[in-house]
Design a protein around this motif. Structure first.
Motif, short mmCIF file in Angstrom:
data_model
loop_
_atom_site.label_atom_id
_atom_site.label_comp_id
_atom_site.label_asym_id
_atom_site.label_seq_id
_atom_site.Cartn_x
_atom_site.Cartn_y
_atom_site.Cartn_z
N LEU A 35 0.82 -1.21 0.00
CA LEU A 35 0.00 0.00 0.00
C LEU A 35 0.86 1.26 0.00
O LEU A 35 0.41 2.33 -0.42
CB LEU A 35 -0.91 0.03 1.24
CG LEU A 35 -1.95 -1.08 1.37
CD1 LEU A 35 -2.63 -0.97 2.74
CD2 LEU A 35 -2.98 -0.98 0.26
N GLY A 36 2.10 1.13 0.50
CA GLY A 36 2.98 2.28 0.63
C GLY A 36 3.15 2.73 2.07
O GLY A 36 3.92 3.64 2.35
N LEU A 37 2.41 2.08 3.01
CA LEU A 37 2.54 2.42 4.42
C LEU A 37 3.74 1.67 4.98
O LEU A 37 3.63 0.54 5.46
CB LEU A 37 1.27 2.06 5.18
CG LEU A 37 1.25 2.38 6.68
CD1 LEU A 37 1.42 3.88 6.92
CD2 LEU A 37 -0.03 1.88 7.33
N THR A 38 4.90 2.29 4.91
CA THR A 38 6.14 1.63 5.30
C THR A 38 6.72 2.13 6.61
O THR A 38 7.42 1.41 7.30
CB THR A 38 7.20 1.80 4.20
OG1 THR A 38 7.36 3.21 3.94
CG2 THR A 38 6.76 1.11 2.92
N ASP A 39 6.44 3.39 6.97
CA ASP A 39 7.04 3.97 8.17
C ASP A 39 6.08 4.97 8.82
O ASP A 39 6.29 6.18 8.73
CB ASP A 39 8.37 4.64 7.82
CG ASP A 39 9.13 5.10 9.06
OD1 ASP A 39 8.80 4.63 10.17
OD2 ASP A 39 10.06 5.92 8.93
#
Length: 350
Positions: A35-39
């Motif tokens: 999704l792009g939710l990495t940090d």
């Protein structure tokens, strides 16, 4: 189910409240990373239990929304300089009408989204505004970031109560970071500076004053100062991390003084009932969790709990919250052993 130390009690004789894990949002899982939710840097929760993450990674969007069951819904706050786009997000929070208030330090604007990510309002702001939080009575809590490379303080963060036109009513507090460039020696200490908003209160904690957390109403009246005797936590791990990031030119040219003890607290948060939870820097014996002091709405100490910490005490900027309690659910953002972050959501049982 697991137990959470909660309510009246102490480190020596705690009481337990049962909590049940509802779900976990784990950035190590492929479906979350894709999704792009990495940090996730911080998060907030609206009145329906929906979760909004502020992502610190290089994703296309800054904000990721999950519903109250932990299912991904949408992302918004695209990177850019156009309407509804954000260049550098410095301030982030959910208001009393579930509006998402974003302070764009890069584009110098306040951006308001609704819960689905639609743009509601954009307002130009001064270039040094770091965070703006709309209050229920129409006022704003505004934090500024002031830099002065030649001054006594390299950075200052004043917290201002302002009217609907952003005009200052009163300065409530100010964080001051000494200018090590102008000194022959420097004190490397954690500058813990926190602020939070409950349904009807403003909380400000400045660890340079010790264990004292000021409580204001939305008109700027000081209601009380919550105080407690504190015991210093173990500083060895902090000093180890501090020495590894100390700028080489500073360590060679300046005499560095390390703290004799850690700050009395590292974060705090309020629940829907007005109780205040203050995470100390003292670890629970035989655990990697830290003691959390609990105060009732009148500021009276009523007990303790313990939770893992996410805060890096090395940050010179006002810290983001990583714990929330909303409608008998506890939301806790933490770092796993491999460095990935996860949000655990618990149901608090009677």
């Amino acid at each position: 189910m697991t137990s959470l130390l909660f309510g009246c009690g102490s480190e020596q004789d705690p009481m337990e409240k049962r909590i049940e894990e509802v779900f976990i949002i784990d950035t190590e899982k492929n479906e979350i990373a894709e999704l792009g939710l990495t940090d996730p840097k911080t998060f907030d929760v609206d009145s329906e239990g929906n979760i909004y993450f502020l992502n610190d990674g290089q994703s296309e969007s800054h904000i990721f929304k999950f519903d109250a069951q932990g299912n991904y819904e949408t992302s918004f706050g695209r990177r850019g300089q156009g309407p509804g786009e954000i260049q550098f997000l410095s301030g982030f929070g959910i208001g009393h009408q579930d509006e998402i208030a974003v302070t764009d330090y890069g584009n110098k604007k306040l951006v308001i989204f609704d819960g689905t990510g639609n743009l509601v309002q954009e307002t130009d702001i001064e270039r040094n505004v770091w965070d703006i939080r709309p209050l229920k009575n129409g006022n704003y809590l505004i934090v500024k970031k002031l830099a002065d490379i030649e001054g006594e303080y390299l950075f200052q963060y004043p917290i201002l109560l302002c009217d609907k036109d952003f005009r200052p009513i009163e300065e409530l507090d100010r964080q001051k970071i000494p200018n090590y460039l102008k000194k022959k020696s420097m004190a490397m200490i954690p500058y813990i500076f926190l602020y939070g908003i409950s349904p009807d209160r403003i909380f400000i904690g400045n660890a340079t004053r010790g264990y004292r957390i000021r409580t204001y109403d939305f008109d700027g009246n000081l209601l009380r100062e919550i105080r407690k005797e504190s015991t210093a936590g173990d500083k060895d791990e902090f000093l180890k991390d501090l020495k590894t990031i100390l700028p080489e030119d500073v360590s060679k040219e300046k005499k560095v003084r390390f703290p004799s003890r850690l700050p009395p607290f590292t974060t705090f948060y309020s629940d829907d009932d007005g109780r205040l939870f203050v995470m100390t820097s003292k670890k629970r014996k035989g655990s990697d969790e830290y003691w959390v002091d609990i105060f009732n709405p009148e500021g009276i100490f009523i007990g303790q709990t313990s939770l893992k910490s996410l805060v890096s005490m090395l940050s010179p900027e006002p810290l983001y919250p990583y714990i929330k309690i909303k409608k008998d659910r506890l939301f806790h953002l933490s770092i796993k052993s491999g460095g990935f972050k996860k949000l655990a959501v618990y149901r608090m049982l009677e």
